[in-house]
Design an enzyme around this catalytic site. Structure first.
Site, mmCIF file in Angstrom:
data_model
loop_
_atom_site.group_PDB
_atom_site.id
_atom_site.type_symbol
_atom_site.label_atom_id
_atom_site.label_comp_id
_atom_site.label_asym_id
_atom_site.label_seq_id
_atom_site.Cartn_x
_atom_site.Cartn_y
_atom_site.Cartn_z
ATOM 1 N N GLN A 21 -13.059 3.939 -2.821
ATOM 2 C CA GLN A 21 -13.282 2.500 -2.640
ATOM 3 C C GLN A 21 -14.617 2.291 -1.940
ATOM 4 O OE1 GLN A 21 -10.257 0.472 -0.352
ATOM 5 N NE2 GLN A 21 -9.261 -0.299 -2.193
ATOM 6 N N TRP A 62 0.851 -1.197 0.000
ATOM 7 C CA TRP A 62 0.000 0.000 0.000
ATOM 8 C C TRP A 62 0.881 1.239 0.000
ATOM 9 C CZ3 TRP A 62 -1.366 -4.572 2.169
ATOM 10 C CH2 TRP A 62 -2.590 -5.095 1.712
ATOM 11 N N ARG A 115 -2.983 6.991 -2.119
ATOM 12 C CA ARG A 115 -1.748 6.213 -2.286
ATOM 13 C C ARG A 115 -0.718 7.012 -3.052
ATOM 14 N NH1 ARG A 115 -3.931 0.070 -3.482
ATOM 15 N NH2 ARG A 115 -5.430 0.116 -1.783
ATOM 16 N N HIS A 119 -6.754 2.382 2.162
ATOM 17 C CA HIS A 119 -7.920 1.603 1.726
ATOM 18 C C HIS A 119 -9.028 1.771 2.755
ATOM 19 C CE1 HIS A 119 -5.723 -2.055 3.786
ATOM 20 N NE2 HIS A 119 -5.815 -1.012 4.562
ATOM 21 N N ALA A 123 -15.225 -10.229 3.375
ATOM 22 C CA ALA A 123 -15.003 -8.797 3.163
ATOM 23 C C ALA A 123 -14.648 -8.573 1.702
ATOM 24 C CB ALA A 123 -13.855 -8.309 4.055
ATOM 25 N N VAL A 182 -7.509 -11.378 4.787
ATOM 26 C CA VAL A 182 -8.492 -12.399 4.401
ATOM 27 C C VAL A 182 -7.792 -13.737 4.145
ATOM 28 C CG1 VAL A 182 -10.344 -10.953 3.431
ATOM 29 C CG2 VAL A 182 -8.351 -11.510 2.014
HETATM 30 N N1 PHE Z 1 -8.179 -3.361 0.938
HETATM 31 C C1 PHE Z 1 -7.764 -4.079 -0.229
HETATM 32 C C2 PHE Z 1 -7.011 -3.136 -1.151
HETATM 33 O O1 PHE Z 1 -7.183 -1.978 -1.061
HETATM 34 C C3 PHE Z 1 -8.906 -4.711 -0.942
HETATM 35 C C4 PHE Z 1 -9.604 -5.780 -0.171
HETATM 36 C C5 PHE Z 1 -10.635 -5.473 0.682
HETATM 37 C C6 PHE Z 1 -9.230 -7.111 -0.327
HETATM 38 C C7 PHE Z 1 -11.289 -6.473 1.399
HETATM 39 C C8 PHE Z 1 -9.866 -8.099 0.353
HETATM 40 C C9 PHE Z 1 -10.884 -7.783 1.196
HETATM 41 O O2 PHE Z 1 -6.239 -3.527 -1.961
#
Ligand code: PHE
Length: 362
Positions: A234, A180, A220, A194, A330, A276
């Site tokens: 997002q 990130w 970012r 995010h 998620a 996850v």
């Molecule tokens: N937060 C992740 C991203 O920005 C995306 C994501 C959200 C992936 C929830 C899995 C579950 O890249």
């Protein structure tokens, strides 16, 4: 004239009015003025008015005639006659102007609807307001998730590294944190990279079971080009209950892309996100080429739209929730991307430039 006496002047004969010792021509001017007032005011149209006006003040008009002969009088008389004639002339002009306005208005009214409104003049076009494409799709997506029992929640855009990383199973020394491209603020906070930080904040409140979506801006450290900006939108989603399964994730997200993007074919690919397990990416068949392969899908026939996965047990643990008791899934849609696909926009920057000519197309 009855009450007049004759006075002999060297040059010519002037009739003096007995009563006030004024040259009779003065009362003649008064008479002309009276006639003018009556005739002008009773004119029925602009042409008639103009003709009558000309008879008084035009080249051969009555007042003009008097002024023309003024040299026949003595200096003292010239003064009186001159000023009286000019006064009369001005008065006649005023009457003429007033009447002309009145007649023109009536004629203008008659030429259109009779109400003074000309329906043949093109109207002025007032453009109605409309939503920015991002707002429009955001509302559409929110309505869709609400219909499935999801609530909308928000979190701060300036976030602690705890909620942005640690609570999401991304420890400080872990290489996954590099993914990130983060702006670090001098005070140790970060513009969230995010909306997953809202997952961590929501879980902490432990109002289970829960279904939430969290739309919002993220930041970012990216070089700006047609598909990357340093700021983007997002929409996070989180579904937690006692027996949530991967099939629930599949069902809901497939329905989402069908509903939002009209996607026909979908596929899930394994992917790594520290919060996850398992992690997946949901792809849809390229809406531009129907899966044959084109520049937009980089000839793969597929477009990645929703990263997702089952909530990692560690994320539950950080929030004080027992992963044996609860499960969840998620997802985090790159929202601008959804808007681009939906409206066939090929440059992300167009969405943020505020160019009315571009925005009014949607
Ligand atoms: N937060 C992740 C991203 O920005 C995306 C994501 C959200 C992936 C929830 C899995 C579950 O890249």
């Amino acid at each position: 004239m009855l009450n007049s006496c004759l006075k002999i002047n060297a040059k010519r004969l002037i009739i003096y009015n007995d009563m006030n010792n004024e040259p009779e021509i003065i009362s003649e001017i008064d008479k002309i003025l009276e006639d003018a007032e009556r005739l002008l005011n009773s004119s029925e149209n602009v042409n008639e008015l103009d003709d009558r006006f000309r008879n008084f003040t035009g080249k051969k008009g009555k007042i003009t005639g008097i002024l023309h002969n003024i040299h026949l009088y003595s200096a003292e008389e010239k003064k009186i006659i001159g000023s009286k004639s000019n006064e009369a002339k001005n008065r006649i002009e005023n009457i003429y102007n007033g009447k002309k306005k009145e007649l023109s208005n009536i004629e203008y009214g008659k030429s259109s609807t009779g109400r003074g409104i000309d329906l043949t003049i093109p109207g002025s076009y007032m453009e109605g307001p409309h939503k920015h494409p991002i707002t429009a799709v955001l509302e559409e997506a929110s309505d869709f998730f609400s219909s499935m029992g999801f609530e909308i929640v928000e979190g701060p855009e300036i976030e602690t590294t705890h909620y942005n990383f640690d609570a999401l199973n991304i420890p400080a020394d872990h290489p996954a944190r590099d993914v990130w491209d983060t702006f670090y603020l001098l005070n140790g906070l970060v513009p969230r990279t995010h909306t997953s930080s809202v997952q961590a904040r929501t879980l902490e409140k432990k109002q289970l079971p829960l279904r939430v979506i969290a739309p919002g801006r993220c930041y970012r450290y990216e070089a700006v080009d047609a598909t990357h900006l340093f700021m983007f939108n997002q929409m996070e989603g989180l579904f937690v209950d006692k027996n949530v399964r991967l099939t629930d994730l599949k069902g809901i997200l497939e329905e989402t892309v069908k509903n939002l993007l009209g996607a026909r074919k979908t596929r899930f690919r394994p992917a790594f996100y520290p919060f996850v397990e398992p992690g997946l990416d949901l792809d849809i068949e390229c809406v531009f080429c129907g899966g044959r392969g084109c520049g937009i899908c980089k000839n793969t026939g597929w477009i990645e739209v929703i990263p997702c996965g089952m909530v990692h047990p560690n994320v539950f643990k950080y929030a004080g929730i027992d992963p044996q008791e609860y499960r969840g899934f998620a997802f985090g849609m790159g929202f601008d991307r959804i808007v681009m696909l939906k409206y066939n926009i090929n440059d992300l920057r167009l969405l943020y430039q505020g160019n009315i000519d571009i925005l009014k197309q949607f």
